[in-house]
Design a protein around this motif. Structure first.
Motif, PDB file in Angstrom:
ATOM      1  N   ARG A  38      31.874  49.387  35.242  1.00 53.30           N
ATOM      2  CA  ARG A  38      31.432  48.461  34.201  1.00 53.30           C
ATOM      3  C   ARG A  38      31.963  47.048  34.399  1.00 53.30           C
ATOM      4  NH1 ARG A  38      32.851  51.179  28.588  1.00 53.30           N
ATOM      5  NH2 ARG A  38      34.798  51.536  29.701  1.00 53.30           N
ATOM      6  N   ASP A  39      33.118  46.902  35.048  1.00 48.65           N
ATOM      7  CA  ASP A  39      33.728  45.580  35.157  1.00 48.65           C
ATOM      8  C   ASP A  39      33.453  44.914  36.502  1.00 48.65           C
ATOM      9  OD1 ASP A  39      35.182  47.374  36.604  1.00 48.65           O
ATOM     10  OD2 ASP A  39      37.153  46.692  35.921  1.00 48.65           O
ATOM     11  N   ASP A  48      31.868  42.567  39.229  1.00 45.93           N
ATOM     12  CA  ASP A  48      31.146  41.295  39.273  1.00 45.93           C
ATOM     13  C   ASP A  48      30.190  41.254  40.458  1.00 45.93           C
ATOM     14  OD1 ASP A  48      32.605  39.711  37.093  1.00 45.93           O
ATOM     15  OD2 ASP A  48      34.258  40.426  38.332  1.00 45.93           O
ATOM     16  N   LYS A  75      36.541  31.518  36.078  1.00 45.22           N
ATOM     17  CA  LYS A  75      36.597  32.971  35.922  1.00 45.22           C
ATOM     18  C   LYS A  75      37.981  33.452  36.336  1.00 45.22           C
ATOM     19  CE  LYS A  75      33.866  37.104  36.817  1.00 45.22           C
ATOM     20  NZ  LYS A  75      33.913  37.447  35.379  1.00 45.22           N
ATOM     21  N   TYR A  96      39.139  36.738  36.382  1.00 46.56           N
ATOM     22  CA  TYR A  96      39.172  38.038  37.046  1.00 46.56           C
ATOM     23  C   TYR A  96      37.859  38.257  37.784  1.00 46.56           C
ATOM     24  CZ  TYR A  96      43.053  38.870  33.832  1.00 46.56           C
ATOM     25  OH  TYR A  96      44.222  38.766  33.138  1.00 46.56           O
ATOM     26  N   THR A 148      35.983  41.261  40.285  1.00 45.01           N
ATOM     27  CA  THR A 148      36.015  42.590  40.896  1.00 45.01           C
ATOM     28  C   THR A 148      34.849  42.727  41.849  1.00 45.01           C
ATOM     29  OG1 THR A 148      37.084  43.612  38.979  1.00 45.01           O
ATOM     30  CG2 THR A 148      35.909  45.075  40.481  1.00 45.01           C
TER      31      THR A 148
END
Length: 313
Positions: free
Chosen positions: A185-186, A188, A248, A250, A252
């Motif tokens: 879900r996290d 990018d 930004k 973070y 991933t």
């Protein structure tokens, strides 16, 4: 007591973007205080840093506007002069401005009353505030006009002016995952590496992981491997600094394959190593590597090679 390495007084017209400036400075590592009465400035500077603060000498931004208790432009400028004369601290003034027409439109669109014209037209409040702040605008070290700027453009401008290289670098995670268990879900950036040859179909390699040399060698023998790895690396080296410039914090990067055990693990490990060599500090995670693998077997040596003893079959 360690003094701030830099002090920035942030002021300007209401509605011009002062709050956005303070929030952006906080995001890039500054300590920020808004609407501090000037009489408390010495107490603030003599106070110890907050518990868990990374550095007691980090820069300090103080928001001041016409609503600040004891506001007086001449007094503020005298205080800035004393800070500069004291030595050891770089004290500056940043003034955020915009045209009267745009400020009026902004108050109208947000349905807010001007703080200096609660019972009068917005234009009256703007004119009054502009007169109060005129000395600060004239003496400002940084004058930013947001008449034609968006919030995002203002944030980028502040980062370019005041961020150091460390604060511009997002926290980077390189992740492997199994498509069978769903997209992370996290994530990018999601890179599907199911186009590479799959060690799962070799019974000698199936029990292994993308961390094993023989599995990695099998994947690297794919004809598309060298070009795809080089292009993925070039893409990441292009994009990752841009994420930092956009604020930004973070990022991933996720590599996915069917089972999340071989190809995605290998690519995550390889990419993490290459990004470290390029100056990044990625954390490498394997979301599904520890999960139950129904077709995985146990390796035992036999005649100098590895064989598979299937478990649970």
């Amino acid at each position: 007591m360690t003094s701030p390495s830099r002090i920035l007084l942030v002021t300007g017209l209401s509605g011009a973007g002062r709050t956005t400036v303070l929030k952006t400075l906080e995001d890039i590592g500054w300590e920020t205080v808004d609407n501090l009465p000037l009489g408390l400035l010495d107490r603030l500077l003599s106070s110890p840093p907050a518990e868990g603060a990374p550095d007691g000498a980090r820069p300090l931004a103080i928001g001041i506007d016409s609503r600040t208790r004891g506001f007086d432009a001449a007094s503020i400028l005298r205080r800035v002069a004393r800070l500069r004369e004291g030595g050891g601290t770089d004290a500056e003034v940043l003034f955020v401005d915009a045209s009267d027409t745009v400020l009026t439109q902004r108050f109208s669109s947000t349905r807010r009353r001007h703080p200096l014209a609660l019972d009068r037209p917005t234009e009256d409040g703007i004119a009054h505030e502009r007169a109060m702040l005129a000395e600060l605008a004239d003496a400002a070290d940084h004058l930013i006009d947001t008449t034609e700027s968006t919030t995002n453009a203002l944030q980028q401008d502040i980062r370019r002016r005041f961020a150091d290289s460390a604060s511009m670098t997002p926290t980077l995670t390189v992740l492997s995952f199994s498509y069978k268990r769903g997209l992370p879900r996290d994530a990018d950036l999601v890179i599907d590496v199911r186009f590479l040859r799959n060690p799962h179909w070799d019974p000698l390699l199936r029990p292994g992981t993308g961390r094993d040399d023989d599995v990695s060698a099998f994947i690297a023998a794919d004809p598309a491997y060298a070009d795809s790895v080089a292009q993925i690396e070039r893409l990441l080296l292009l994009l990752l600094p841009r994420y930092g410039e956009q604020g930004k914090c973070y990022v991933t990067v996720a590599f996915g394959c069917t089972g999340g055990r071989h190809r995605s693990v290998h690519m995550a490990e390889l990419t993490g190593q290459r990004l470290r060599a390029a100056g990044f500090s990625p954390t490498i995670l394997h979301r599904d590597l520890a999960g139950k693998q129904p077709d995985a077997g146990k390796r035992v040596p036999t005649e100098g090679r590895e064989a598979v003893v299937t478990v649970g079959k």
